[in-house]
Design an enzyme around this catalytic site. Structure first.
Site, mmCIF file in Angstrom:
data_model
loop_
_atom_site.group_PDB
_atom_site.id
_atom_site.type_symbol
_atom_site.label_atom_id
_atom_site.label_comp_id
_atom_site.label_asym_id
_atom_site.label_seq_id
_atom_site.Cartn_x
_atom_site.Cartn_y
_atom_site.Cartn_z
ATOM 1 C CD1 TRP A 99 -83.708 42.306 84.009
ATOM 2 C CD2 TRP A 99 -82.969 42.706 81.937
ATOM 3 N NE1 TRP A 99 -82.344 42.430 84.056
ATOM 4 C CE2 TRP A 99 -81.866 42.679 82.809
ATOM 5 C CE3 TRP A 99 -82.748 42.946 80.582
ATOM 6 C CZ2 TRP A 99 -80.553 42.873 82.368
ATOM 7 C CZ3 TRP A 99 -81.446 43.146 80.134
ATOM 8 C CH2 TRP A 99 -80.368 43.103 81.029
ATOM 9 C CG ASP A 166 -86.748 37.181 81.047
ATOM 10 O OD1 ASP A 166 -85.999 36.252 81.409
ATOM 11 O OD2 ASP A 166 -86.353 38.357 80.875
ATOM 12 C CE LYS A 190 -78.822 37.487 84.953
ATOM 13 N NZ LYS A 190 -79.583 38.103 83.871
HETATM 14 C C1 LIG Z 1 -79.959 39.017 82.962
HETATM 15 C C2 LIG Z 1 -81.350 39.149 82.495
HETATM 16 C C3 LIG Z 1 -81.661 39.404 81.151
HETATM 17 C C4 LIG Z 1 -80.615 39.702 80.099
HETATM 18 O O1 LIG Z 1 -80.050 38.586 79.615
HETATM 19 P P1 LIG Z 1 -78.966 38.662 78.409
HETATM 20 O O2 LIG Z 1 -78.634 37.221 78.270
HETATM 21 O O3 LIG Z 1 -77.844 39.515 78.877
HETATM 22 O O4 LIG Z 1 -79.634 39.236 77.231
HETATM 23 C C5 LIG Z 1 -83.000 39.420 80.789
HETATM 24 N N1 LIG Z 1 -83.969 39.223 81.690
HETATM 25 C C6 LIG Z 1 -83.700 39.011 82.996
HETATM 26 C C7 LIG Z 1 -84.813 38.787 83.953
HETATM 27 C C8 LIG Z 1 -82.377 38.970 83.432
HETATM 28 O O5 LIG Z 1 -82.110 38.756 84.723
#
Ligand SMILES: *Cc1c(COP(=O)(O)O)cnc(C)c1O
Length: 356
Positions: A99, A166, A190
């Site tokens: 990511w 993030d 999540k």
């Molecule tokens: C799941 C995840 C993403 C991706 O998220 P989307 O909403 O599918 O774009 C990005 N960063 C992390 C750390 C994630 O766990």
């Protein structure tokens, strides 16, 4: 059979949030229509999004000077939207996994990107330490929880330039000192709610500093001005997110979530560390309390498929590790009860008795 839901995302949500969403889908607020059928401009929906913003601010103790947005496009759109809004010349990124790399790739479209450190040399099994951020970077970007590799940064460190995080997979799992960040974002699917809605916490004084023109839809100022309703928002997803936040608050807030999450993680990591068969993949001082990754030791490697079948027969769901790590991953998000972790530990112990 009872299912123990260890899915990495979308994943387990509080039962009450699902039940209340089901009710709102059938008859919203007793108005005789579904939440799926009403205008996002109606006062009934306005109340939903207002409450979601207020709850998010309350449970995370978001100080004055920050805006909360609920947008579409996932965390993945933020990878591009944030450099669009904040990168003039140079940005710094910590590369701790897939990511983080995806975020970094988008930033390169907008200027120079400095990778301050990477744990790619050991398949992202640790969080690099001792790196420095160039003074002239417009911002520094981190991925606090690396969902695929099971590593996590669980502290709010001081940064010499604006810090952007993030927090897709560990938001709401601990109190965060929001004031240390210029922006925090993530896909809700999540800890915060269902797929289809993205949360953004952005510091107002970060805005309006880039020289380039920003497309309307990608400009944070557009969404701030319109209260996340420049275009039609993902209404029902925001409803479920609001119900999830309500549950977090009623359970005792993020401090309580942290306590529960730590207890679940300890239970599983202790079982892994005391096992003859299993071994954790992340370095101990970098371990995530949200995604717990483990494999079978070399001499038992050929038993991984058999364990997967055994676990499945006991109701375990979603424990297959990401293909880039292999083995197993148990995601122990806020809504997962400790009983499910205990069931997995029992399963591991029973399998080991038979097979080691
Ligand atoms: C799941 C995840 C993403 C991706 O998220 P989307 O909403 O599918 O774009 C990005 N960063 C992390 C750390 C994630 O766990």
């Amino acid at each position: 059979m009872k299912k123990h839901n260890f899915n990495a995302g979308p994943c387990i949500l509080p039962r009450i949030a699902i039940e209340n969403t089901a009710k709102a889908v059938l008859d919203f607020n007793g108005i005789g229509m579904s939440i799926l059928e009403i205008s996002h401009r109606s006062k009934d929906f306005q109340a939903v999004i207002d409450e979601a913003v207020a709850l998010f601010k309350e449970v995370l103790a978001i100080p004055e000077g920050y805006q909360v947005l609920f947008l579409g496009g996932g965390a993945s759109l933020q990878f591009c939207m944030l450099p669009y809004n904040f990168l003039n010349k140079k940005a710094a990124y910590l590369e701790t996994g897939v990511w983080a790399k995806k975020a970094l790739k988008e930033a390169k479209l907008f200027g120079e990107v400095v990778t301050v450190a990477s744990s790619g040399d050991k398949n992202y099994t640790y969080i690099p330490k001792g790196w420095t951020v160039p003074e002239d970077a417009d911002y520094m970007h981190v991925t606090t929880n690396n969902t695929i590799y099971g590593t996590e940064i669980r502290e709010d460190f001081d940064c010499n330039v604006p810090l952007i995080a993030d927090m897709s997979s560990d938001i709401l799992s601990r109190p965060v000192d929001i004031s240390k960040y210029a922006m925090i974002y993530g896909g809700a699917q999540k800890n915060a709610g269902p797929a289809g809605v993205t949360f953004v916490i952005v510091k107002e004084d970060m805005l309006g500093k880039v020289e380039k023109a920003i497309p309307t839809m990608l400009d944070y100022r557009t969404h701030i001005k319109e209260g996340s309703m420049f275009n039609t928002p993902p209404c029902v997803n925001i409803y479920t997110l609001k119900e999830t936040l309500k549950w977090v608050k009623e359970m005792g807030g993020v401090k309580k979530m942290e306590e529960l999450d730590l207890a679940k993680a300890k239970l599983l990591y202790d079982a892994i560390d005391n096992s003859k068969m299993f071994v954790g993949t992340a370095e101990k001082d970098s371990r995530s309390i949200m995604n717990i990754c483990f494999v079978m030791k070399e001499q038992y490697k050929d038993k991984e498929d058999a364990f997967m079948e055994f676990a499945k027969s006991r109701g375990m769901v979603g424990i297959k590790g990401h293909r880039s790590v292999g083995g197993f991953r148990a995601s122990t998000y806020n809504a997962l009860p400790i009983e499910s972790v205990q069931a997995l530990v029992d399963c591991m112990n029973d399998f080991e008795k038979e097979n080691a």
